[in-house]
Motif scaffolding. Structure first.
Motif, mmCIF file in Angstrom:
data_model
loop_
_atom_site.group_PDB
_atom_site.id
_atom_site.type_symbol
_atom_site.label_atom_id
_atom_site.label_comp_id
_atom_site.label_asym_id
_atom_site.label_seq_id
_atom_site.Cartn_x
_atom_site.Cartn_y
_atom_site.Cartn_z
ATOM 1 N N VAL A 72 14.470 8.970 29.610
ATOM 2 C CA VAL A 72 13.653 7.892 29.059
ATOM 3 C C VAL A 72 14.066 6.531 29.593
ATOM 4 N N CYS A 101 8.927 13.242 19.121
ATOM 5 C CA CYS A 101 9.109 12.379 20.288
ATOM 6 C C CYS A 101 8.991 13.217 21.552
ATOM 7 N N ILE A 102 8.090 12.819 22.461
ATOM 8 C CA ILE A 102 7.951 13.568 23.708
ATOM 9 C C ILE A 102 8.753 12.919 24.832
ATOM 10 N N LYS A 103 9.606 11.962 24.476
ATOM 11 C CA LYS A 103 10.501 11.319 25.449
ATOM 12 C C LYS A 103 9.740 10.665 26.591
ATOM 13 N N CYS A 104 8.623 10.079 26.264
ATOM 14 C CA CYS A 104 7.843 9.443 27.321
ATOM 15 C C CYS A 104 8.534 8.176 27.813
ATOM 16 N N SER A 107 13.721 5.554 21.172
ATOM 17 C CA SER A 107 13.550 7.002 21.154
ATOM 18 C C SER A 107 14.777 7.658 20.532
ATOM 19 N N CYS A 156 4.165 3.873 20.857
ATOM 20 C CA CYS A 156 4.545 5.291 20.769
ATOM 21 C C CYS A 156 3.327 6.215 20.699
ATOM 22 N N PRO A 157 3.121 7.057 21.721
ATOM 23 C CA PRO A 157 1.966 7.954 21.701
ATOM 24 C C PRO A 157 2.123 9.066 20.661
ATOM 25 N N SER A 158 3.345 9.321 20.256
ATOM 26 C CA SER A 158 3.556 10.333 19.224
ATOM 27 C C SER A 158 3.343 9.747 17.836
ATOM 28 N N ILE A 213 5.090 7.773 16.037
ATOM 29 C CA ILE A 213 6.266 7.790 15.165
ATOM 30 C C ILE A 213 6.465 6.376 14.614
ATOM 31 N N GLU A 258 8.203 5.183 26.783
ATOM 32 C CA GLU A 258 7.420 3.946 26.624
ATOM 33 C C GLU A 258 8.173 2.934 25.768
ATOM 34 N N CYS A 259 8.752 3.423 24.665
ATOM 35 C CA CYS A 259 9.415 2.510 23.737
ATOM 36 C C CYS A 259 10.593 1.814 24.420
HETATM 37 S S1 SF4 Z 1 7.436 6.040 22.626
HETATM 38 FE FE1 SF4 Z 1 7.561 7.589 21.010
HETATM 39 S S2 SF4 Z 1 7.296 9.539 22.086
HETATM 40 FE FE2 SF4 Z 1 7.748 8.017 23.656
HETATM 41 S S3 SF4 Z 1 9.962 8.132 23.907
HETATM 42 FE FE3 SF4 Z 1 9.595 6.534 22.403
HETATM 43 S S4 SF4 Z 1 9.723 7.565 20.441
HETATM 44 FE FE4 SF4 Z 1 9.492 9.153 21.988
#
Ligand code: SF4
Ligand code: SF4
Lengths: 357, 455
Positions: free
Chosen positions: A293, B380-383, B397, B430-432, B434, B385-386
């Motif tokens: 990430v 969390c899909i570990k994208c 994340s 966050c696309p998930s 959360i 973005e956050c």
């Molecule tokens: S934006 Fe949401 S889904 Fe993506 S890494 Fe962060 S917590 Fe995980």
């Protein structure tokens, strides 16, 4: 009257900030990855005919069924709607040889989803790319079938099946060398990578770009993979840095070898275009759940994949190394993330900067 | 900003001053073109004695007493406190606990507005501000009852008093107004640039800063022009455009954008030679001090899909929210009411709270906004973005996963939870879906309680 509407306000919702969202969702990202895979899938069907189509449908259906089954077993909600199992199914099918017996495809799909994904706790918790777990499992279990290749654009590919496709479960598939000889003159049954490694014959970049080579169902058309990946990257559904890092590091290392010994080692373009490197770099290494990430972590992760792929291809016993390179890098992700945490605002170097006053 | 510019990494290609990461939410600044209008006086005013961070004011009036507009009705309880002034001429009906936006019950002065009064400010103690020096100026600002109007409601005089030994080289006036929907600072800069500049001059004198910079997001070029036009040649004040990006108006990010200095972890802005205030706060300092009036009304942006007559209203402090919404025509299908901006403002549970010193906006959201937000939540899909947007350089994340395991100590010890300032960028992207910022708020709350329990 206004007073009345405001007086009865049980429908006011109490939530915490932020009260707005970007509107980007997991479903949207995954759905777009599926869209991007469809042209590649269609091309591979056109190349290899009915057998490829049957294999892709079977493997994808297996993945979806396994996902639903595991939802029941693990008492999670229905996760089919997040599209991730569809991606796993398509990707897995695209890495298998078109002649692959369907029942083995079912095994790989089941293993990929059940072991590769749900054993870890489902989407987001899996350490390894589920499609590659499925593929690695059947490579170990059925090593012959996975390295049995058939020619692209064989005449009659839409009127009949490759003999191995309908092998009964647990049976050894028939030898297709005889069938292949008749289907296409001079067919050797080896992928360009194997031919380079064992026979020192190089395919030309033109062959790769147009898909006129022997390969897994989805590994052949470089142009298509780059176009579809470009779409995902442009719409920010994919992290462009990963494929750039994978391909860049692989190309640099290959170039170094080539300069060192042009006779023994092929040009970088051959390394980039052969085997599953493009498909792996664009669609598998970029799997969000199994890549880092952090901004730096992403580059390191991609670099490792590129380097390990070339090393396996040149020095390992296998012809293809992408799959193991990605699985290896997947296993390093927690550590990479750990050591590449972003610098916290106001810490260390910032402090020195701040002392200006 | 152009649609293309949005995708370019900020700071590249000479696109102006800014900070790292952050987000570009839709601005929704539909009220930017609407001039400030006065809201009529509500028949009943509810004035909490605590509208700021710090000790509540001590009531100076009792039920049955007549008060005139501008008269002090609560006095400051020490330095870290603010007085409160009557927003209307009328009769005190009660001094009793009433609900405030946070949900807490706070002692409030309830005033019945005198219907026939013309509501001139009748209570004022003009003073010669030019003669006031640092300490006296700080005192005058406290006497006016001015709290930070950007939302934090820190008493303005406390912020402007540099700690012992600190040398302030630059005063920062914050006109970024990075929250979507809000335009009250924009209108203030546009319509009252002289007040803003007068306030900046006083603030510079109060904190001893030789120069000042007014930072304004580049989506408000008219405000930048108006402020520059109000400058005198001898002013050591510059007006600078900063990139339009959230949270540009957070104190740390704005100072970084303008001066290139980071506030060291755990320290105040004075540690890097800077002090800051929001532009509306400065406008009120500039306007109220020399006439000797108290802070009794402020500009509030009332907007959102649920409001029929959105705009910027000059609202007497203590006006019940219900009255404001009726006047601006909030229709029946509003689903959520936020005080302040959509990124950081709290949603309120009751319409019986009143507009106070820190209320920058009233945002009435409809079902559509809520639907996008209440989409399904995924793991969390570990994208990443956050991580790419957190202005503090945190790893939301990882923090989110630790929060789910209630491992608060690791969150603080290894992942700098203390640095999170609730900006909400992580939740926004966050696309998930959360609720990251919310989880962090809860974690910080739990830790605060725990710290309080173990002395
Ligand atoms: S934006 Fe949401 S889904 Fe993506 S890494 Fe962060 S917590 Fe995980
Ligand atoms: S809310 Fe906290 S963790 Fe999230 S982006 Fe803002 S500072 Fe970072």
């Amino acid at each position: 009257m206004m007073n009345q509407t405001l007086n009865q306000t049980p429908k006011i919702e109490l939530r915490t900030s932020p009260h707005i969202k970007s509107g980007r969702t997991v479903e949207q990202i995954m759905r777009n990855v599926v869209w991007a895979l469809l042209p590649i899938t269609a091309f591979s069907v056109w190349q290899y005919g009915l057998s490829a189509l049957l294999l892709i449908v079977t493997v994808t259906a297996t993945c979806l069924a396994t996902e639903r089954f595991m939802n029941r077993v693990m008492l999670t909600g229905n996760t089919l709607s997040d599209w991730s199992a569809t991606i796993t199914g398509l990707l897995l099918a695209l890495t298998l040889p078109p002649s692959y017996p369907l029942w083995m495809g079912v095994v790989s799909g089941f293993v990929g989803i059940a072991l590769g994904k749900f054993l870890f706790g489902g989407m987001g918790f899996n350490v390894f790319n589920p499609a590659l777990v499925g593929r690695a499992f059947v490579q170990a279990a059925f090593p012959v079938s996975i390295s049995t290749w058939t020619p692209a654009f064989a005449p009659g590919r839409f009127s009949g099946l490759i003999p191995t496709t309908l092998t009964a479960p647990l049976m050894t598939p028939p030898d297709i060398a005889y069938w292949a000889k008749h289907a296409l003159d001079g067919f050797t049954g080896a992928t360009p990578l194997a031919r380079w490694k064992f026979e020192n014959v190089l395919a030309t970049p033109q062959d790769f770009l147009t898909g006129a080579v022997t390969a897994s169902a989805g590994e052949t058309s470089a142009i298509l993979i780059l176009l579809c990946g470009g779409y995902l990257a442009a719409r920010k559904f994919m992290d462009w840095r990963i494929p750039v890092a994978v391909l860049g590091s692989a190309a640099l290392l290959a170039l170094a070898f080539h300069v060192f010994s042009p006779v023994r080692y092929p040009e970088p373009s051959f390394v980039l275009l052969s085997g599953g490197l493009l498909l792996g770099a664009v669609f598998m290494a970029t799997d969000m759940a199994t890549s880092p990430v952090t901004p730096w972590g992403v580059w390191i992760f991609g670099g490792i994949i590129g380097v390990v792929t070339v090393v396996i291809r040149y020095f390992g016993g296998l012809t293809e190394g992408v799959m193991y390179a990605i699985l290896f890098a997947n296993s390093l992700v927690p550590m990479i993330d750990q050591y590449t945490q972003p610098r916290v605002f106001g810490s260390l170097s910032g402090q020195r900067k701040g002392k200006k006053a | 900003m152009s649609a293309v510019g949005k995708w370019l990494p900020s700071g590249l290609f000479g696109r102006g001053k800014t900070f790292a990461r952050g987000i570009h939410p839709d601005s929704h600044k539909d009220t930017a073109g609407l001039a400030i209008r006065r809201l009529p006086f509500a028949p009943e005013m509810i004035v909490p004695l605590s509208q700021h961070i710090g000790k509540p004011a001590i009531a100076l009036v009792q039920a049955g007493q007549e008060v005139v507009r501008g008269e002090p009705i609560g006095r400051a309880d020490g330095f870290f406190s603010l007085p409160v002034h009557a927003p209307v001429t009328g009769v005190v009906r009660a001094v009793e606990p009433r609900m405030t936006a946070s949900g807490a019950m706070v002692t409030s002065v309830v005033i019945h507005t005198h219907p026939s009064s013309d509501q001139q400010v009748l209570y004022r103690t003009p003073q010669d501000v030019a003669a006031l020096s640092g300490k006296a100026l700080i005192q005058a600002i406290q006497d006016a009852g001015i709290a930070g109007m950007g939302g934090a409601t820190f008493p303005a005089h406390v912020k402007l008093a540099p700690p012992e030994g600190a040398v302030i080289d630059t005063f920062i006036a914050n006109g970024a107004e990075c929250e979507p929907y809000l335009t009250c600072d924009h209108r203030t800069m546009l319509e009252q640039p002289n007040d803003v500049i007068a306030g900046v001059r006083l603030a510079m004198r109060a904190c001893g800063a030789p120069r000042a910079i007014i930072g304004v997001e580049d989506n408000k070029p008219d405000a930048i022009r108006a402020l520059r036009a109000a400058l005198r040649p001898e002013d050591a004040i510059t007006v600078e455009a900063v990139v339009t990006k959230y949270p540009q108006g957070a104190e740390g990010t704005l100072i970084y954008a303008l001066l290139g200095r980071e506030i060291p972890i755990g320290q105040r802005t004075s540690a890097i030679g800077a002090l800051g205030s929001n532009v509306m706060t400065l406008a009120y300092i500039g306007r109220l001090l020399h006439v000797g009036e108290g802070f009794i009304e402020r500009v509030v942006t009332v907007t959102g899909p649920g409001v029929a007559r959105p705009g910027n209203y000059l609202v007497p402090l203590g006006t019940p929210l219900r009255f404001l919404l009726e006047y601006t025509g909030a229709h029946g299908n509003e689903r959520e009411i936020v005080l302040g901006g959509p990124m950081m403002g709290p949603a309120i549970a009751s319409l019986d709270v009143s507009i106070t010193k820190g209320t920058s906006g009233v945002l009435v959201l409809g079902a559509a906004e809520i639907a996008t937000r209440s989409a399904r939540s995924h793991p969390c899909i570990k994208c990443g973005e956050c991580v790419q947007v957190c202005p503090k350089g945190l790893n939301p994340s990882m923090l989110g996963m630790l929060a789910a395991q209630r491992d608060y100590d690791t969150m603080v010890g290894h992942y700098h939870l203390d640095e999170c300032f609730d900006c909400g960028c992580c939740s926004y992207v966050c696309p998930s879906n959360i609720p990251l910022a919310q989880q962090f708020r809860i974690a910080k709350g739990v830790l605060r309680k725990r710290a309080a329990a173990t002395p």
